[in-house]
Design an enzyme around this catalytic site. Sequence first.
Site, PDB file in Angstrom:
ATOM      1  N   SER A   5     -12.725  34.748  74.563  1.00  0.00           N
ATOM      2  CA  SER A   5     -13.770  35.744  74.761  1.00  0.00           C
ATOM      3  C   SER A   5     -13.766  36.770  73.620  1.00  0.00           C
ATOM      4  O   SER A   5     -13.975  36.423  72.480  1.00  0.00           O
ATOM      5  CB  SER A   5     -13.616  36.408  76.123  1.00  0.00           C
ATOM      6  OG  SER A   5     -14.739  37.194  76.440  1.00  0.00           O
ATOM      7  N   ASP A  50     -20.756  39.178  73.077  1.00  0.00           N
ATOM      8  CA  ASP A  50     -19.389  39.053  72.614  1.00  0.00           C
ATOM      9  C   ASP A  50     -19.219  37.631  72.051  1.00  0.00           C
ATOM     10  O   ASP A  50     -20.153  36.822  72.100  1.00  0.00           O
ATOM     11  CB  ASP A  50     -18.399  39.383  73.732  1.00  0.00           C
ATOM     12  CG  ASP A  50     -18.441  38.402  74.884  1.00  0.00           C
ATOM     13  OD1 ASP A  50     -19.454  37.692  75.034  1.00  0.00           O
ATOM     14  OD2 ASP A  50     -17.468  38.333  75.660  1.00  0.00           O
ATOM     15  N   ASP A 107     -20.710  35.410  76.878  1.00  0.00           N
ATOM     16  CA  ASP A 107     -20.860  35.570  78.329  1.00  0.00           C
ATOM     17  C   ASP A 107     -21.135  37.029  78.703  1.00  0.00           C
ATOM     18  O   ASP A 107     -21.575  37.309  79.818  1.00  0.00           O
ATOM     19  CB  ASP A 107     -19.663  35.013  79.102  1.00  0.00           C
ATOM     20  CG  ASP A 107     -18.345  35.731  78.829  1.00  0.00           C
ATOM     21  OD1 ASP A 107     -18.286  36.541  77.875  1.00  0.00           O
ATOM     22  OD2 ASP A 107     -17.375  35.461  79.553  1.00  0.00           O
TER      23      ASP A 107
END
Length: 542
Positions: free
Chosen positions: A142, A289, A293
């Site tokens: 992430s 990001d 998501d």
Amino acid sequence: MTDLLKRAREWLAQDPDPDTRAELSDLVERADPAELSARFGAKLEFGTAGLRGELGAGPNRMNRVTVMRTAAGLARVLGPGKHVVIGYDARYKSDRFARDTAAVLTGAGLHASLLPQALPTPVLAFAVRALGADAGVMVTASHNPPRDNGYKVYWGDGSQIVPPVDAEISAAIDAVGRVDELPLDAPGTLTELGEEIIDDYLDAITALPLGTARELSVAYTPLHGVGSGTLTGAFLAAGFESPRAVEEQRNPDPAFPTVAFPNPEEPGAMDLIFALARASEADLVIANDPDADRCAVGVPMGGGQWRMLTGDEVGALLGEYVIGQTSGDRMVATTIVSSTLLGKIAAAHGVRYGETLTGFKWIMRAGPGLVFGYEEALGYSVGGASLPVHDKDGIGAALAVAALAAGAKADGRSLLDLLDDQARTYGLHATSQLSVRVEDLALIAGAMARLRAEPVAELGGRAVERADDLAEGVGGLPPTDGLRYLLAGGARVVIRPSGTEPKLKCYLEVVVPVTGEVAEARQRASAELAELTEALRVTLGL
């Protein structure tokens, strides 16, 4: 030291990666106690967030051995014949980890489908349900630093795993032997997916309730991640003009060279996109990001000034928008650390409301009829009759925000005007965070124990009207380590240890009635939050 060297040599003997073999060979030859202990003195623990950690050799790092062991554990829990979809982002080693996962799963008698390229996490979450798979794996860290990578597991409902599945997989991982003895690559059990799965995802999110207004100029950044192609395709398919992207950040780059930390919430991360927005006189800023998501939103303030909306502000705007665009028996949901405003919006519109623990794995399980869910950390899932993605979706959310902004622009208004409308209707709900990072995790445990042993009577001059120990499973929620204080005047504080970092995280909210100008109420709320934050620092004693 002897035991560390023994474990390191055993690991080295099975490691298929020349990079980590070279790293570990050097450490063994130098017999470096600190570095060996950092890698072999502990291990990455598999939980509901999967795995996440720094790249490198050893069980306490992300590497091919760790990934293959995890895939083998997942295969044992699922069993032969089951179908797993695998996706990956553009971080270092992500594609290799995805193919290692496919090799282990197929070798164990499962069917694996591999996404065609590095893609956003929501495409993987969508694909699990679209393909009727039993599970999904997304290789991503992430918005973590460049040297990290991670491994998220989804179940057949398209949402991230929750207990007890995480514990079952963790136990199965611990029972895996040497990875160089695992059977790999059974013929005919791997499917290399084509671009059609991306088209299916775009069809699903462009079918969301997006109104009819399309005149909008958007400045966009994927922060060196994988969002650009998919988001641009979504905007064009929905009838918007292509967003203007920050050229230096448009293409995937695992080094994230233009930002200190690839997270839209971090200081400096949005500097380039705001510069582009000023230069291009954009109506809206959108940032994803690196695995797309999450969705960050920026709005013009006039005079060349821009500001980023908070996750709670975007959540309230999108929540009311989705409610207004849908009908029937519906539910909206958020978490215990997000603003309480969504609950008031839901009540005003006669829509069911759910409040869950932090994380989309819980939001997606809030109840039937869920058409919208969000968490304050810039995560949103937007639906119509149903949710196309059972996880946070930074692409679908960006489309919905653009539709909302375009509709407001057509009426001669802005997102800031819509926020003022909500403040007048429901009261101004202002939120902020206080995070305390520590070197010694025992300090966090000690602070939580002290707060439980010595009940807090007031904070910032506000009486504590109710204190909830979330470890007791309050309101039907699963137990979690946290404390919630409901204060006089509608204020609230939630305190909990971070699940991924050595931090104690505090979430503050104040509610200010709007009796005059909204700007005056915002100033008052800002002062009240500052006062409450300072009082909380003293109370924590860290």
